[in-house]
Design a protein around this motif. Sequence first.
Motif, PDB file in Angstrom:
ATOM      1  N   ARG A  10       0.813  -1.360  -0.019  1.00  0.00           N
ATOM      2  CA  ARG A  10      -0.182   0.001   0.075  1.00  0.00           C
ATOM      3  C   ARG A  10       0.750   1.355   0.148  1.00  0.00           C
ATOM      4  O   ARG A  10       1.972   1.287   0.628  1.00  0.00           O
ATOM      5  N   HIS A  11       0.431   2.441  -0.787  1.00  0.00           N
ATOM      6  CA  HIS A  11       1.009   3.473  -0.737  1.00  0.00           C
ATOM      7  C   HIS A  11      -0.237   4.704  -1.155  1.00  0.00           C
ATOM      8  O   HIS A  11      -1.295   4.191  -1.353  1.00  0.00           O
ATOM      9  N   TYR A  12      -0.047   5.735  -0.971  1.00  0.00           N
ATOM     10  CA  TYR A  12      -0.995   6.875  -1.552  1.00  0.00           C
ATOM     11  C   TYR A  12      -1.471   6.678  -2.446  1.00  0.00           C
ATOM     12  O   TYR A  12      -2.827   6.732  -2.592  1.00  0.00           O
ATOM     13  N   HIS A  13      -0.860   6.353  -3.592  1.00  0.00           N
ATOM     14  CA  HIS A  13      -1.448   6.513  -4.935  1.00  0.00           C
ATOM     15  C   HIS A  13      -2.259   5.179  -5.137  1.00  0.00           C
ATOM     16  O   HIS A  13      -3.138   5.133  -6.231  1.00  0.00           O
ATOM     17  N   ASN A  14      -2.156   4.101  -4.247  1.00  0.00           N
ATOM     18  CA  ASN A  14      -3.216   2.860  -4.750  1.00  0.00           C
ATOM     19  C   ASN A  14      -4.167   2.909  -3.427  1.00  0.00           C
ATOM     20  O   ASN A  14      -4.796   1.828  -3.348  1.00  0.00           O
ATOM     21  N   GLN A  15      -4.490   3.784  -2.556  1.00  0.00           N
ATOM     22  CA  GLN A  15      -5.098   3.612  -1.467  1.00  0.00           C
ATOM     23  C   GLN A  15      -6.807   3.272  -1.781  1.00  0.00           C
ATOM     24  O   GLN A  15      -7.588   2.609  -0.994  1.00  0.00           O
ATOM     25  N   HIS A  16      -7.135   3.525  -2.895  1.00  0.00           N
ATOM     26  CA  HIS A  16      -8.262   3.284  -3.592  1.00  0.00           C
ATOM     27  C   HIS A  16      -8.739   1.704  -3.886  1.00  0.00           C
ATOM     28  O   HIS A  16      -9.781   1.321  -4.127  1.00  0.00           O
ATOM     29  N   LEU A  17      -7.534   1.268  -4.014  1.00  0.00           N
ATOM     30  CA  LEU A  17      -7.503  -0.434  -4.362  1.00  0.00           C
ATOM     31  C   LEU A  17      -7.201  -1.216  -3.181  1.00  0.00           C
ATOM     32  O   LEU A  17      -7.157  -2.491  -3.459  1.00  0.00           O
ATOM     33  N   LYS A  18      -7.023  -0.546  -2.042  1.00  0.00           N
ATOM     34  CA  LYS A  18      -6.430  -1.438  -1.039  1.00  0.00           C
ATOM     35  C   LYS A  18      -7.280  -2.835  -0.561  1.00  0.00           C
ATOM     36  O   LYS A  18      -6.582  -3.595  -0.184  1.00  0.00           O
ATOM     37  N   GLU A  19      -8.399  -2.641  -0.880  1.00  0.00           N
ATOM     38  CA  GLU A  19      -9.222  -3.983  -0.499  1.00  0.00           C
ATOM     39  C   GLU A  19      -8.984  -5.101  -1.418  1.00  0.00           C
ATOM     40  O   GLU A  19      -9.035  -6.203  -1.298  1.00  0.00           O
ATOM     41  N   ARG A  20      -8.408  -4.600  -2.630  1.00  0.00           N
ATOM     42  CA  ARG A  20      -8.047  -5.874  -3.703  1.00  0.00           C
ATOM     43  C   ARG A  20      -6.690  -6.413  -3.595  1.00  0.00           C
ATOM     44  O   ARG A  20      -6.517  -7.244  -4.389  1.00  0.00           O
ATOM     45  N   LEU A  21      -5.641  -5.473  -2.964  1.00  0.00           N
ATOM     46  CA  LEU A  21      -4.386  -5.857  -2.826  1.00  0.00           C
ATOM     47  C   LEU A  21      -4.148  -7.200  -1.985  1.00  0.00           C
ATOM     48  O   LEU A  21      -4.694  -7.242  -0.903  1.00  0.00           O
ATOM     49  N   ASP A  22      -3.202  -7.976  -2.586  1.00  0.00           N
ATOM     50  CA  ASP A  22      -2.918  -9.539  -1.807  1.00  0.00           C
ATOM     51  C   ASP A  22      -1.494  -9.520  -2.079  1.00  0.00           C
ATOM     52  O   ASP A  22      -1.192  -9.946  -3.234  1.00  0.00           O
ATOM     53  N   ARG A  23      -0.692  -9.554  -1.144  1.00  0.00           N
ATOM     54  CA  ARG A  23       0.610  -9.851  -1.125  1.00  0.00           C
ATOM     55  C   ARG A  23       1.005 -11.062  -1.546  1.00  0.00           C
ATOM     56  O   ARG A  23       1.923 -11.358  -2.386  1.00  0.00           O
ATOM     57  N   ARG A  24       0.251 -11.851  -1.133  1.00  0.00           N
ATOM     58  CA  ARG A  24       0.590 -13.710  -1.555  1.00  0.00           C
ATOM     59  C   ARG A  24       0.243 -13.737  -3.056  1.00  0.00           C
ATOM     60  O   ARG A  24       1.067 -14.391  -3.501  1.00  0.00           O
ATOM     61  N   VAL A  25      -0.946 -13.003  -3.518  1.00  0.00           N
ATOM     62  CA  VAL A  25      -1.244 -13.282  -4.932  1.00  0.00           C
ATOM     63  C   VAL A  25       0.056 -12.791  -5.723  1.00  0.00           C
ATOM     64  O   VAL A  25       0.364 -13.130  -6.838  1.00  0.00           O
ATOM     65  N   ALA A  26       0.082 -11.593  -5.364  1.00  0.00           N
ATOM     66  CA  ALA A  26       1.292 -10.844  -5.901  1.00  0.00           C
ATOM     67  C   ALA A  26       2.669 -11.312  -6.051  1.00  0.00           C
ATOM     68  O   ALA A  26       3.294 -11.620  -7.089  1.00  0.00           O
ATOM     69  N   ALA A  27       2.846 -12.262  -4.883  1.00  0.00           N
ATOM     70  CA  ALA A  27       4.187 -13.062  -4.964  1.00  0.00           C
ATOM     71  C   ALA A  27       3.992 -14.138  -5.933  1.00  0.00           C
ATOM     72  O   ALA A  27       4.939 -14.618  -6.538  1.00  0.00           O
ATOM     73  N   GLN A  28       2.851 -14.762  -5.932  1.00  0.00           N
ATOM     74  CA  GLN A  28       2.649 -15.864  -6.767  1.00  0.00           C
ATOM     75  C   GLN A  28       2.727 -15.337  -8.315  1.00  0.00           C
ATOM     76  O   GLN A  28       3.485 -16.244  -9.111  1.00  0.00           O
ATOM     77  N   LEU A  29       2.182 -14.304  -8.696  1.00  0.00           N
ATOM     78  CA  LEU A  29       2.326 -13.738  -9.986  1.00  0.00           C
ATOM     79  C   LEU A  29       3.493 -13.156 -10.242  1.00  0.00           C
ATOM     80  O   LEU A  29       4.236 -13.661 -11.455  1.00  0.00           O
TER      81      LEU A  29
END
Length: 174
Positions: A50-69
């Motif tokens: 998370r950071h300021y520019h993606n705060q509107h997406l925070k509910e969709r962010l998932d570090r585990r999925v990002a790591a898998q991708l």
Amino acid sequence: MDVYLYDTLSGGAGYADLAGRNIAEILDDVQKLLEDCPSQCERSCESCLRHYHNQHLKERLDRRVAAQLLRYARFGEIPAEDTTRKQAADLAALRRLLELDGFRCTAEAGLIPVLVEKGGKRVAVGIKSGLLDETWQGHSLQRGGTVPIQILNDFILRRNLPDEHQLIRERFGE
């Protein structure tokens, strides 16, 4: 995977060139950050995604999925199936809801994460990575068992438990 780097400053500051020369090291650091968040967050936090520019997406962010991708993009690694014990733990909330509805839920250690039973019907429930297609046939439950199975998407399970609960109920005609 193709990655395009560019400087937004007129004439550039040379950061894109520097990042391009060090991309493997940068991606290694990103992989480590996603897999081992310093805050040990469940999905995402200011320490990992998370950071300021993606705060509107925070509910969709998932570090585990990002790591898998990222692992798939870099190394062609398909996300591995979690252990039966881990799947059972991730299915605990669903299991509690089903038990409140009168279903009997058990686990067969090492074989079935959750076995749901009611009215003489049975369904073995497991979990797969949200990155895998619905037609993916690599789950251990799909290897020759006699009990009908339902493989749930882990990303949806974590975000929309009521829908996954209803999906299982529908397997029993409820």
